[in-house]
Structures are given as C-alpha cells and as structure tokens.
Design an enzyme around this catalytic site. Structure first.
Site, PDB file in Angstrom:
ATOM      1  N   GLY A  89       0.813  -1.209   0.000  1.00  0.00           N
ATOM      2  CA  GLY A  89       0.000   0.000   0.000  1.00  0.00           C
ATOM      3  C   GLY A  89       0.848   1.262   0.000  1.00  0.00           C
ATOM      4  CG  ASN A 137      -5.211   3.883   9.335  1.00  0.00           C
ATOM      5  OD1 ASN A 137      -5.626   4.850   8.693  1.00  0.00           O
ATOM      6  ND2 ASN A 137      -4.114   3.933  10.060  1.00  0.00           N
ATOM      7  CD  GLN A 195      -6.844  -0.602   7.635  1.00  0.00           C
ATOM      8  OE1 GLN A 195      -7.593  -1.504   7.997  1.00  0.00           O
ATOM      9  NE2 GLN A 195      -5.554  -0.608   7.909  1.00  0.00           N
ATOM     10  CB  SER A 216      -2.258  -3.215   1.104  1.00  0.00           C
ATOM     11  OG  SER A 216      -1.260  -3.940   1.775  1.00  0.00           O
ATOM     12  CG  HIS A 237      -0.093  -6.562   5.089  1.00  0.00           C
ATOM     13  ND1 HIS A 237       0.034  -6.214   6.404  1.00  0.00           N
ATOM     14  CD2 HIS A 237       0.097  -5.433   4.384  1.00  0.00           C
ATOM     15  CE1 HIS A 237       0.314  -4.923   6.478  1.00  0.00           C
ATOM     16  NE2 HIS A 237       0.361  -4.430   5.268  1.00  0.00           N
ATOM     17  CB  THR A 293      11.815  -9.855 -11.285  1.00  0.00           C
ATOM     18  OG1 THR A 293      12.853  -9.691 -12.235  1.00  0.00           O
ATOM     19  CG2 THR A 293      11.196 -11.238 -11.413  1.00  0.00           C
ATOM     20  CB  CYS A 299       4.624   3.373  19.621  1.00  0.00           C
ATOM     21  SG  CYS A 299       3.442   2.159  19.129  1.00  0.00           S
TER      22      CYS A 299
HETATM   23  N1  PLP Z   1      -2.906   2.989   3.854  1.00  0.00           N
HETATM   24  C1  PLP Z   1      -3.621   2.620   4.926  1.00  0.00           C
HETATM   25  C2  PLP Z   1      -4.947   3.245   5.186  1.00  0.00           C
HETATM   26  C3  PLP Z   1      -3.120   1.656   5.800  1.00  0.00           C
HETATM   27  O1  PLP Z   1      -3.821   1.302   6.879  1.00  0.00           O
HETATM   28  C4  PLP Z   1      -1.849   1.084   5.523  1.00  0.00           C
HETATM   29  C5  PLP Z   1      -1.262   0.097   6.453  1.00  0.00           C
HETATM   30  O2  PLP Z   1      -1.538   0.083   7.619  1.00  0.00           O
HETATM   31  C6  PLP Z   1      -1.152   1.503   4.377  1.00  0.00           C
HETATM   32  C7  PLP Z   1      -1.719   2.454   3.573  1.00  0.00           C
HETATM   33  C8  PLP Z   1       0.185   0.929   4.027  1.00  0.00           C
HETATM   34  O3  PLP Z   1       0.049  -0.333   3.450  1.00  0.00           O
HETATM   35  P1  PLP Z   1       1.289  -1.354   3.425  1.00  0.00           P
HETATM   36  O4  PLP Z   1       1.459  -1.834   4.838  1.00  0.00           O
HETATM   37  O5  PLP Z   1       0.861  -2.431   2.486  1.00  0.00           O
HETATM   38  O6  PLP Z   1       2.466  -0.597   2.922  1.00  0.00           O
END
Ligand code: PLP
Length: 397
Positions: A71, A151, A179, A199, A201, A237, A326
């Site tokens: 992300g 988030n 999110q 993203s 994960h 790649t 943090c």
């Molecule tokens: N944008 C938002 C709203 C997120 O919550 C996060 C990750 O917590 C990101 C971007 C970043 O994504 P990534 O961890 O895949 O770099």
C-alpha cells in the site's frame, strides 16, 4: 494462556488456501514471468489471473491494475506519479487530515518541493465534508487524495460524492482503500475514482504486495525505472508468489465479504457495548452503524494510558493497538484522534480493537472479562482518577 488477536487492521494471518497456492509458485512454478519458456509462461499466466482477481474485487479491468510492493508504494506511486505527470498543469493537491502516513508524508514531501497542499479537516466522528473539499478547490488543483475508510477509527468517507465533484472539475481522484478492501463493497466506476491503492496483508494475503488501480487514460510517471514490467509503470521482476497470493486473497474476500461483515459487526457491537457497560468514563471514537467499518472498535478510556493498557492486555494474550504513534519511537497521540478534536490526554488513553475472520464470541467475552480489571488496576495508580473519585465523594456528602 488464551491468545486473542484483535489487531487485524495492522495485519492479518495469511489464509491457508492463499499460503498453499503461494508455496507452489516458490518451489515448483518459479519461472520469471518475463521469460519466454514454459516456466516463465506458467508464471505469467498465474500473474495475469491474479490481476483479474484484484480487478474484479474493485470493479476495474485487469489492465488497470499495477502491482507494487504494498500500500505504501502504491500511495507514493499515485501521488508522486500524478504530481510529476501534471506538474505543468498545476501545483495544488488536496488531502485530508486523517490519511495514513503513506499519503500525508508523500504530500508533505511534495509541499517541500514546490507544490501547494490543502489538508481538509474532519468532524468529531472522523468524516470529512464534501463542502470542505469544494471550498478547497483551486483552478490549479491537480489531485484529490482521500482514504475510503480510516485505519484507526473505521470512519467511511463520502467517496462517491467526492468522485463526482472531482470528475465535474476534471481533477484526478486518488483513494487509499487499504482498510476497506474486502470489508465493504468497492466499485471504482460507481465511485468515480481514478487511482486506488490496495494492499495484500490486510485481507489475509501476504505482506509486501499491493496494487495501484490506474483508470484507463490516466497517465502517471513511474517511480521505479528498469525492465519496464507492469506496463512500464513499475519495473522489477514481479513478486510472483506474493501477487498470486494477493489475487487468491481477493477472490476469497469477494466470496466471504458479506458473511465476514455480518459476524464482525455483531462482535464489534458486542465489544463496544460491553466496554461501555462495564467501564466508566469511556468514549467511543468514530461513527456508529453503517458509517463505520464492520471490524473496528476504537475507544478512549479516561485516566489511563493507552500504552499501559496495551502492555497489560498483551500480558493476558490479547493483541490490540493504541492511539499513539509508537512507530516513530515517540508516543505522540494519533494525528487522526487529534484531527477529530480529541484533547491529548484523552487521545492518549485510546485503544483500537480490529476484528477478523477467526474471532469468536468467546474472544470478546475474554476481553470483556479482562479489560475492566486492567482499567481498574491502572486507575488505582492514577493521581487524576484519585481526584475524580475524591470529588465524587465530596459531591455526595
Ligand atoms: N494505507 C492505509 C490506510 C493503511 O492502513 C496502511 C497500512 O496500515 C497503508 C496504507 C500501508 O500499506 P502497506 O502496509 O501495504 O504498505
């Protein structure tokens, strides 16, 4: 000891089905998707299937999907890529005060390098107003970047309305949907979005893989130069196993979204109401009901420190997150909570619980059993709370 993971907005476990398919592309089908031989073609085919799966979840076409390392990179590619492409057209960018650092820091970097930035405020529920976006527009505005769902507090933004406005004005519209992906429906056509960050994960896919949706006809300048992969938008790649896992995770998210949301809303409300019933001086942060992500609970518990709460919960096997940044090594209260008007002292005592597929009623019962005891113990050590109790007693007398 029971272990309860309630930090799915930070990351999710990889779904076993996703892990299984990824393993095949590490150990058996390991060809470079750019190679012409059978091994390469096999990888290329799977890569394109993943592109389809990601596209389908957001209502895009596969050619509009560019895979990235996550992300953060997709946010950078969207914002820097448009700024560079439209530099001659204008230098004004609009964003909101509750964006993820991947957006805010990138916009601030551009501001230091000659661009103008307007940061839109939010209301006390963490939602921005379309009127504020309208007021911020300038003839030289080239980009509006607003997240779909926050988030920290789970607030869902009026994306379709902003999309309509951006389209009327001919301004590129970027949405960080990291999110919201897989949690609430997304359709880039209906929302009139030009660029969208997603993203892997956060949706039971692997870490280190994401994508940027780029509407057909929108030009962005790449950040990474090299072999010209990803239609010259992102050289290097491809992380084939990761991308294939991400694709599978998107497919599963599409199938499970409605059921996941139903269960998580039930658990979310049980947790939120349970905390309010059992603990005094608690404030829920963010909107209630449909304007909130189904899996988010965020509360400020007065007269305790968020970090102490987190550590105490962790000792009992409960994983949550606090309203302090943090990551930077400091304990500054979150810019999101401050942006919503919370004072430092209250923002400091904030906790986020983010639910996921594996969570059960028993998990919530365990938190509701442990959290009040922790709060009581910590408050006993708080001089401020002591004063509150004291003045309560005086009032009674
Ligand atoms: N944008 C938002 C709203 C997120 O919550 C996060 C990750 O917590 C990101 C971007 C970043 O994504 P990534 O961890 O895949 O770099």
């Amino acid at each position: 000891m029971r272990r309860v993971y309630l930090d799915h907005s930070a990351t999710t476990p990889v779904d076993p089905e996703v892990a299984t398919i990824m393993m095949t592309y590490y150990t058996e089908k390991y060809g470079n998707p750019s190679s012409v031989h059978g091994f390469g073609r096999e990888s290329k085919q799977a890569l394109e299937q993943a592109r389809n799966q990601v596209a389908e979840l957001i209502g895009a076409t596969p050619k509009e999907i560019t895979f990235t390392s996550g992300g953060t990179e997709a946010d950078n590619l969207a914002i820097l890529g448009i700024a560079e492409a439209l530099r001659k057209k204008g230098k004004h960018i609009i964003t909101s005060c509750i964006e993820h650092h991947a957006v805010l820091e990138t916009c601030e970097y551009l501001e230091k390098n000659g661009f103008d930035l307007t940061v839109i405020p939010v209301d006390e529920e963490g939602v921005l107003s379309i009127d504020d976006v309208r007021k911020a527009l300038r003839p030289d505005t080239i980009l509006i970047s607003v997240m779909h769902a926050n988030n920290e507090v789970g607030s869902i933004q009026p994306i379709s309305e902003i999309g309509k406005l951006a389209k009327e004005q001919g301004i590129v519209f970027h949405v960080d949907a990291v999110q919201s992906l897989g949690k609430i429906p997304i359709n880039v056509e209906e929302m009139k979005v030009d660029l969208m960050t997603v993203s892997g994960h956060k949706i039971y896919g692997p870490k280190g893989v994401g994508a940027l949706y780029v509407r057909k006809g929108v030009r962005i300048v790449p950040l990474v130069h090299g072999g010209g992969q990803e239609r010259k938008r992102r050289s290097g790649t491809e992380n084939t196993p990761g991308i294939i896992g991400f694709g599978k995770a998107c497919e599963l998210a599409g199938q499970r979204m409605a059921d996941d949301a139903k269960l998580q809303k039930k658990l979310r409300d049980k947790l939120m109401n349970g905390i309010l019933e059992r603990i005094e001086y608690v404030k829920v942060n963010g909107p209630l009901g449909e304007k909130r992500l189904p899996n988010n609970v965020n509360v400020s518990i007065r007269y305790v420190e968020g970090e102490s709460l987190l550590l105490s919960l962790d000792m009992l096997g409960i994983a949550a997150s606090s309203g302090s940044a943090c990551t930077s090594g400091s304990l500054d209260p979150s810019h999101v909570l401050l942006g919503m008007g919370l004072i430092h002292e209250i923002a400091h005592g904030s906790l986020r619980f983010s639910l996921g597929r594996q969570n059960t009623e028993e998990d919530i019962d365990y938190v509701l059993e442990q959290l009040p005891k922790i709060v009581e113990r910590l408050r006993m050590m708080s001089p401020l709370y002591d004063q509150v109790i004291h003045s309560k007693q005086l009032n009674k007398e």
